[in-house]
Design a protein around this motif. Structure first.
Motif: not given
Lengths: 373, 390
Positions: B42-44, B73-77, B79-80, B84, B91-92
């Motif tokens: 997570s970014q947080n 712009l962030i896409v977090d969490n 997975e590898e 995904q 998206t980005l």
């Protein structure tokens, strides 16, 4: 004096479709409003967030067609898995092993792709991957069904435990370097799943939108949904599933071979989930240890929300995928919103809908004085 | 039912009004550049791997005068998993990112595929810890963390001479499975032995990049089994340092200054200054994205760039450590000497450093041969003399 509950639950005898749909919508609205309040607290305009979410970020997107392609890759496995699980649930066989069956299907398809992908053309390799994937998943599930009918084991526990066995088997292949391990890429010094050969990639049907290509697996998945709907509604075997689900004893009495029906149905259910796994890796072009995307769990929710009705499952899995995909797309644009919020929102919406579902079927009635005495 | 519906409509309207009044206007991109990032957690987060990178990107953007609210712009969490990661990239890219950073090794295939797509040819793809790249818009970046580990090793050697305990423990995420981990263990050990040739580094592997429970157990096991006087680590949490503190011995953390968590034990930690790279990369894109691969290219920065460093020495360090480390890092920064260059250092406690031409020996008694960057980052799969791994 004995303590009495103030309320008790009474089953409603008039469940109207209009009321169900209305209460579902209301539930979603409540969850969205709570989400909106949380967004406002984070200084994010809820309207622009929800606009991004429900439009899947397609508005003002340079590569909108790519979003749709990504959407299909997530939607197809969920749809197939949910339909497959509904088969088992109709028979009251609590298959919570979707994750494991999905992984086994993916491993099966992966083995075919890695070993034969270079030497066979697409038209042979793809059906073979689908077949082996379905077989791997099917046998993995049927194993538990056999144990249940033979020794009366608890399928909930067993399918759950088998999930972990499948996952760690995949991790073993993905993290163990060695000459024998054909799963791994040869040009990476760190363990890394190899990419599939060209011929093992899912066929993309070019469409008249120009760039956009339709993943063939979606077409097949929709055909399978129609087939399952027909199977349950119009065939003798489909009927047997319902009878065994309602009462195994009646089924026995009617001369049905219950154990055979259970094993057959679970094989079918798990095979379809394995097929979903095979489709998924074929679209992705490689394996990964986090590929299930919790589809085995989400599928359970979808199946129940749709009351195990095949057509409703299609609609619900579409909506859930919009929710999942839309949430992550929308979260990307706002600095303060992360994926955790997307998961929170999904959770609230599902919870609200399940609550609404409860209240459409039951009502709370005040316990009257006489009953207490 | 009708009452309920009206009630909710009323509430909705109220929320709408408050939301409208508090919300800001639609975002406006003023700088003309948008940065995209894909995170593994997570970014947080408030510590750990993603946190390090996120802090680096935010610091870099602030230094360059960019607004992280609108330009990041962030896409977090994520997975590898290729599907995904691809979805996150789409998206980005769709939202107009000019450069997309991916911080986890397993994103490699998806990044490679995306960079090769025609639609994305104007976007720079930058991948941490990987090994793939292309000539136009796809690079990888990583750092010479082994240099900082060598310095930590020197400090550990000096401390072992002071305490008279030649046993040093090392809690490792992995060892021989990853070049990143065994090159770190080897560099640390060479650093220790440059000061104290009799010292042994005992490695305890936990087979996970970070797991507080396992890290704690591994550190305690090293103390119980080998009676080590120092705990170094290549793992995410500060647990090994806390164990060192509880047992009254000393330690070297990783990734951030852990003196706060273990004030009486911690000496220093090898750290990454990710913002150094992020600033270089983002400013290169701001100037001219078409020359990115020639100006930035595949980045492998170290002490010289300030990309790699050790945190400030605490009071627990042995007498004279600071001066010695100063000299050793000057050797590396100037390029005169490097850890795996085939020349060893012999450092005495009074601060004299002699360079000795002798090959690095593996702990099975054979020579390691030439160790160039590709071995350090990719194929290293041995431990040097002085390492005892279970």
């Amino acid at each position: 004096m004995k303590r009495q509950n103030y309320f008790h639950v009474v089953k409603r005898d008039d469940v109207r479709l209009k009321r169900i749909i209305l209460s579902y919508l209301l539930a979603v609205l409540i969850a969205i409003i709570i989400g909106g309040i949380l967004l406002s607290i984070q200084n994010v305009n809820p309207f622009s967030y929800y606009k991004d979410m429900f439009s899947l970020g397609l508005i003002g997107n340079k590569f909108g067609y790519k979003q749709v392609e990504a959407f299909i890759k997530v939607f197809t496995p969920l749809l197939l898995t949910s339909v497959a699980l509904s088969l088992a649930f109709k028979m009251r066989f609590w298959n919570i092993g979707g994750e494991g069956q999905f992984i086994m299907g993916a491993i099966g398809a992966g083995i075919v792709a890695y070993l034969l992908g270079d030497s066979l053309p697409s038209l042979i390799i793809l059906p073979l991957m689908a077949l082996v994937g379905a077989l791997f998943g099917g046998l993995y599930g049927a194993f538990v069904a056999v144990l249940k009918v033979k020794y009366n084991t608890n399928e909930t526990l067993l399918t759950l435990m088998m999930n972990y066995i499948a996952l760690y088997l995949l991790k073993f292949f993905g993290e163990t370097s060695g000459e024998w391990n054909f799963f791994l890429s040869t040009d990476s010094s760190r363990p890394l799943f190899a990419s599939f050969p060209e011929s093992a990639l899912m066929i993309e049907i070019p469409t008249f939108f120009g760039y956009f290509s339709l993943n063939l697996s979606l077409v097949i998945a929709l055909l399978i949904c129609v087939a399952i709907w027909w199977y349950l509604k119009y065939t003798k075997r489909g009927y047997e599933i319902a009878v065994v689900g309602d009462s195994p004893n009646s089924a026995k009495y009617a001369g049905m071979k219950v154990s055979k029906i259970v094993v057959r149905t679970i094989f079918l259910s798990a095979a379809l989930i394995g097929l979903a796994g095979a489709f998924y890796v074929s679209s992705a072009g490689t394996l990964s240890t986090s590929m299930t995307n919790s589809v085995g769990w989400t599928g359970i929710v979808v199946a129940w929300l749709a009351k195990l009705n095949t057509i409703a499952i299609t609609v619900v899995s579409l909506l859930i995928t919009v929710l999942q995909h839309g949430c992550s797309v929308a979260s990307a644009s706002y600095a303060t919103v992360d994926a955790n919020f997307a998961n929170l929102l999904q959770g609230m919406i599902l919870f609200a809908v399940l609550t609404a579902d409860f209240f459409t079927r039951f009502k709370l009635v005040k316990t009257s004085k006489q009953e207490v005495e | 039912m009708k009452k309920l519906v009206t009630l909710f409509l009323a509430i909705t309207m109220m929320v709408t009004c408050t939301a409208c009044s508090t919300s800001e206007s639609e975002e406006e991109d003023t700088s003309g550049i948008t940065v995209g990032a894909i995170y593994i957690t997570s970014q947080n987060d408030t510590s750990g791997y993603t946190y390090q990178h996120h802090t680096g990107i935010v610091t870099a953007m602030e230094n360059l005068g960019l607004d992280t609210e609108t330009d990041l712009l962030i896409v977090d969490n994520v997975e590898e998993d290729d599907t995904q990661v691809s979805a996150a990239i789409d998206t980005l890219a769709g939202q107009g990112c000019d450069i997309i950073f991916g911080i986890s090794f397993g994103y490699i295939t998806a990044f490679d595929t995306a960079a090769a797509q025609e639609e994305y040819s104007d976007i720079i793809f930058s991948h941490a810890t990987g090994y793939l790249s292309n000539d136009t818009n796809f690079n990888n970046y990583f750092g010479r963390i082994y240099q900082a580990r060598y310095l930590a090793g020197v400090a550990a050697g000096l401390k072992s001479l002071e305490t008279g305990n030649d046993a040093i423990g090392y809690v490792a995420a992995y060892n021989l499975e990853y070049a990143e981990t065994c090159s770190g263990i080897n560099a640390f050990t060479l650093g220790v032995q440059s000061v104290n040739a009799n010292a042994t580094v005992y490695v305890n592997e936990i087979s996970s990049w970070g797991d507080e429970t396992l890290e704690r157990q591994a550190a305690q096991a090293l103390i119980d089994t080998y009676d080590v006087g120092i705990i170094a680590q290549h793992s995410d949490s500060a647990q090994p340092q806390m164990v060192a503190e509880e047992n009254g011995i000393y330690g070297f953390g990783y990734n951030s200054d852990m003196t706060e968590q273990a004030p009486d034990a911690h000496i220093c930690a090898p750290i990454w200054n990710w913002d150094i790279y992020y600033e270089a990369a983002i400013s290169a894109v701001m100037e001219d994205p078409t020359t990115f691969m020639t100006t930035v290219g595949n980045y492998y920065g170290g002490l010289a760039e300030g990309f790699i460093d050790i945190s400030e020495l605490s009071d627990n360090a042995a007498e004279g450590t600071a001066e010695i480390l100063e000299e050793v890092s000057a050797l590396m920064e100037s390029g005169e000497w490097d850890v795996f260059s085939g020349v060893s250092l012999e450092i005495s406690t009074d601060g004299t450093i002699t360079q000795v031409e002798e090959p690095v020996m593996k702990n099975d008694g054979t020579e390691a041969g030439v160790i160039d960057d590709s071995v350090i980052t990719g194929t290293m799969d041995f431990n040097v003399e002085g390492v005892v791994a279970q």
